[in-house]
Design an enzyme around this catalytic site. Structure first.
Site, PDB file in Angstrom:
ATOM      1  N   ASP A  30       0.834  -1.209   0.000  1.00 55.47           N
ATOM      2  CA  ASP A  30       0.000   0.000   0.000  1.00 55.47           C
ATOM      3  C   ASP A  30       0.870   1.261   0.000  1.00 55.47           C
ATOM      4  OD1 ASP A  30      -2.339  -1.723   0.346  1.00 55.47           O
ATOM      5  OD2 ASP A  30      -1.510  -2.071   2.324  1.00 55.47           O
ATOM      6  N   HIS A  72      -4.943  -3.304   6.091  1.00 59.52           N
ATOM      7  CA  HIS A  72      -4.703  -3.548   4.652  1.00 59.52           C
ATOM      8  C   HIS A  72      -6.070  -3.849   4.031  1.00 59.52           C
ATOM      9  CE1 HIS A  72      -3.026  -4.929   0.918  1.00 59.52           C
ATOM     10  NE2 HIS A  72      -3.495  -6.146   1.104  1.00 59.52           N
TER      11      HIS A  72
HETATM   12  P1  NAD Z   1      -2.188 -18.564  -4.371  1.00 59.70           P
HETATM   13  O1  NAD Z   1      -3.506 -19.233  -4.246  1.00 59.70           O
HETATM   14  O2  NAD Z   1      -1.578 -18.400  -5.693  1.00 59.70           O
HETATM   15  O3  NAD Z   1      -1.124 -19.317  -3.470  1.00 59.70           O
HETATM   16  C1  NAD Z   1      -1.398 -19.624  -2.136  1.00 59.70           C
HETATM   17  C2  NAD Z   1      -0.660 -20.907  -1.848  1.00 59.70           C
HETATM   18  O4  NAD Z   1      -0.806 -21.162  -0.465  1.00 59.70           O
HETATM   19  C3  NAD Z   1      -1.227 -22.118  -2.609  1.00 59.70           C
HETATM   20  O5  NAD Z   1      -0.171 -22.766  -3.295  1.00 59.70           O
HETATM   21  C4  NAD Z   1      -1.823 -22.998  -1.507  1.00 59.70           C
HETATM   22  O6  NAD Z   1      -1.672 -24.379  -1.782  1.00 59.70           O
HETATM   23  C5  NAD Z   1      -0.973 -22.563  -0.311  1.00 59.70           C
HETATM   24  N1  NAD Z   1      -1.594 -22.796   0.985  1.00 59.70           N
HETATM   25  C6  NAD Z   1      -2.896 -22.671   1.323  1.00 59.70           C
HETATM   26  N2  NAD Z   1      -3.063 -23.013   2.607  1.00 59.70           N
HETATM   27  C7  NAD Z   1      -1.845 -23.331   3.087  1.00 59.70           C
HETATM   28  C8  NAD Z   1      -1.381 -23.779   4.338  1.00 59.70           C
HETATM   29  N3  NAD Z   1      -2.214 -23.972   5.375  1.00 59.70           N
HETATM   30  N4  NAD Z   1      -0.059 -24.028   4.473  1.00 59.70           N
HETATM   31  C9  NAD Z   1       0.788 -23.853   3.459  1.00 59.70           C
HETATM   32  N5  NAD Z   1       0.401 -23.446   2.230  1.00 59.70           N
HETATM   33  C10 NAD Z   1      -0.909 -23.189   2.056  1.00 59.70           C
HETATM   34  O7  NAD Z   1      -2.325 -17.138  -3.620  1.00 59.70           O
HETATM   35  P2  NAD Z   1      -1.304 -15.922  -3.687  1.00 59.70           P
HETATM   36  O8  NAD Z   1      -1.680 -15.051  -4.825  1.00 59.70           O
HETATM   37  O9  NAD Z   1       0.085 -16.400  -3.543  1.00 59.70           O
HETATM   38  O10 NAD Z   1      -1.755 -15.123  -2.366  1.00 59.70           O
HETATM   39  C11 NAD Z   1      -1.513 -15.640  -1.080  1.00 59.70           C
HETATM   40  C12 NAD Z   1      -2.154 -14.753  -0.018  1.00 59.70           C
HETATM   41  O11 NAD Z   1      -1.553 -13.470  -0.018  1.00 59.70           O
HETATM   42  C13 NAD Z   1      -3.653 -14.504  -0.218  1.00 59.70           C
HETATM   43  O12 NAD Z   1      -4.309 -14.570   1.035  1.00 59.70           O
HETATM   44  C14 NAD Z   1      -3.703 -13.091  -0.761  1.00 59.70           C
HETATM   45  O13 NAD Z   1      -4.935 -12.453  -0.518  1.00 59.70           O
HETATM   46  C15 NAD Z   1      -2.569 -12.464   0.041  1.00 59.70           C
HETATM   47  N6  NAD Z   1      -2.034 -11.190  -0.474  1.00 59.70           N
HETATM   48  C16 NAD Z   1      -1.713 -10.235   0.448  1.00 59.70           C
HETATM   49  C17 NAD Z   1      -1.171  -9.032   0.041  1.00 59.70           C
HETATM   50  C18 NAD Z   1      -0.815  -7.956   1.025  1.00 59.70           C
HETATM   51  O14 NAD Z   1      -0.470  -6.841   0.595  1.00 59.70           O
HETATM   52  N7  NAD Z   1      -0.866  -8.183   2.326  1.00 59.70           N
HETATM   53  C19 NAD Z   1      -0.944  -8.806  -1.322  1.00 59.70           C
HETATM   54  C20 NAD Z   1      -1.279  -9.817  -2.234  1.00 59.70           C
HETATM   55  C21 NAD Z   1      -1.830 -11.014  -1.788  1.00 59.70           C
HETATM   56  C1  LMR Z   2      -3.678  -6.693  -2.726  1.00 56.59           C
HETATM   57  O1  LMR Z   2      -3.776  -5.666  -2.065  1.00 56.59           O
HETATM   58  O2  LMR Z   2      -3.388  -6.680  -3.929  1.00 56.59           O
HETATM   59  C2  LMR Z   2      -3.884  -8.015  -2.043  1.00 56.59           C
HETATM   60  O3  LMR Z   2      -4.218  -7.849  -0.713  1.00 56.59           O
HETATM   61  C3  LMR Z   2      -4.844  -8.898  -2.752  1.00 56.59           C
HETATM   62  C4  LMR Z   2      -6.264  -8.429  -2.557  1.00 56.59           C
HETATM   63  O4  LMR Z   2      -7.118  -9.246  -2.179  1.00 56.59           O
HETATM   64  O5  LMR Z   2      -6.522  -7.250  -2.796  1.00 56.59           O
END
Ligand code: NAD
Ligand code: LMR
Length: 327
Positions: A162, A190
């Protein structure tokens, strides 16, 4: 003499963020160009993700990174977190179109109970934890509640994406380089209620609001653009942000191990800036030799205070929703 390797656990290592993250950790972008690392990679213990994880590990091997000393691939959290110095908790479900991050609370929250317990049991005494899996401010609270061996300030959640988004939007509007934008910090959740504090930001060393000269744009366009950027990316890509999220996590950890850096981190508020003491809220921190200190000196005007109150209310509401996961 070569440095002792740092053990870094990454959960969800075969996911989209994992794929954009691991190579940069192994290249030295996160912990430094002379810091060896051991990657301890966790995926859910079922065939598909475990097979995909092996593929990612093969690619890591094929990069012949000089700093990558070893890899552990596992479906067992206690193996993944064994002796780790950093635990990057990414693994969890991302939201899809039309969802808010808070809609993931019940599905994802439980993951952080088991992982918090495993960290408590087996991580190194100096372990630090960074949570990315959404809703990250509340998931970090759940993990910290299960890992009382470590002080609460070792647990952070990521609002750096952010901050990066907020700086980029100000630079674009002002028609300046990103390097000219400073002092932009994210307060609160967030989520769309986050407050990207343009009131203290600087552009070319001058007050950003005066340089932009359009208060209505700042309040009514800038804040929603930054707050809803994640949804805009999901809408456009059909998938949640991954490369920019991985990049932000590299920045988050890099700046937490680089004394003097001032950046936005979601930390246990302890009542600062009027947040409920028990929620994890974004705020500016300065990295020190041993950890970080929160910068508490920004004076908030009535507008900023009203925004902080709103995002605090949401964080308190999320905490209430998952209170049974904190016991
Ligand atoms: P994705 O679905 O591509 O990958 C997530 C992975 O986590 C998958 O491979 C899944 O098998 C694995 N997984 C699920 N549960 C698990 C567990 N208990 N133990 C280990 N592995 C597990 O998703 P992504 O795009 O990599 O996003 C992951 C997370 O990050 C999501 O919750 C998304 O919303 C979050 N995210 C946060 C931010 C932020 O700014 N804070 C930004 C982007 C994404
Ligand atoms: C983001 O900010 O891009 C991530 O937290 C993914 C989402 O759900 O917005």
């Amino acid at each position: 003499m070569a440095k002792k390797p740092i053990r870094v656990a990454v959960t969800g290592a075969a996911g989209n963020i994992g794929y954009a993250l691991l190579f940069r950790i192994a290249s030295g972008a996160m912990l430094g160009p002379d810091q060896p690392v051991i990657l301890q990679l966790l995926e859910i213990p079922v065939e598909g993700p475990q097979k995909a994880l092996k593929g990612v590990a093969m690619e890591l091997e094929d990069c012949a990174f000089p700093l990558l000393q070893d890899m552990v691939l596992t479906g067992d959290a206690e193996v993944a977190f064994k002796d780790v110095n950093w635990a990057l908790l990414v693994g969890s479900k991302p939201r899809g179109p039309g969802m808010e991050r808070a809609d993931l609370l019940k599905d994802n929250g439980r993951i952080f109970i088991a992982q918090g317990q495993a960290i408590d049991k087996v991580a190194a005494d100096d372990a630090r934890v960074a949570v990315v899996g959404n809703p990250c401010n509340t998931n970090v609270m759940i993990a910290a509640a299960q890992a009382r061996r470590l002080p609460a300030d070792r647990f952070t959640a990521m609002v750096r994406l952010d901050e990066n988004r907020g700086r980029a939007q100000l630079a674009k509007k002002a028609g300046v380089s990103i390097n000219d934008v400073s002092d932009l910090f994210i307060y609160g959740n967030h989520s769309p209620t986050m407050f990207a504090d343009f009131t203290h930001a600087k552009i070319g060393g001058k007050d950003a609001a005066s340089v932009i000269g359009d208060q209505a744009w700042l309040e009514n366009e800038y804040l929603p653009t930054v707050g809803k950027r994640g949804a805009a990316i999901i809408e456009a890509r059909g998938l949640s942000s991954a490369a920019s999220a991985a990049n932000a996590l590299i920045d988050h950890v890099h700046d937490l191990v680089t004394p003097g850096k001032i950046h936005s981190v979601a930390v246990k508020s302890e009542g600062r800036y009027g947040f409920n003491p028990d929620v994890w809220a974004g705020m500016p921190v300065k990295t020190t030799a041993t950890g970080f200190e929160v910068i508490e000196s920004y004076e908030m005007d009535a507008f900023a205070k009203s925004k902080i109150a709103l995002t605090n209310d949401e964080l308190v509401g999320e905490r209430e929703t998952i209170k049974d996961l904190l016991a």
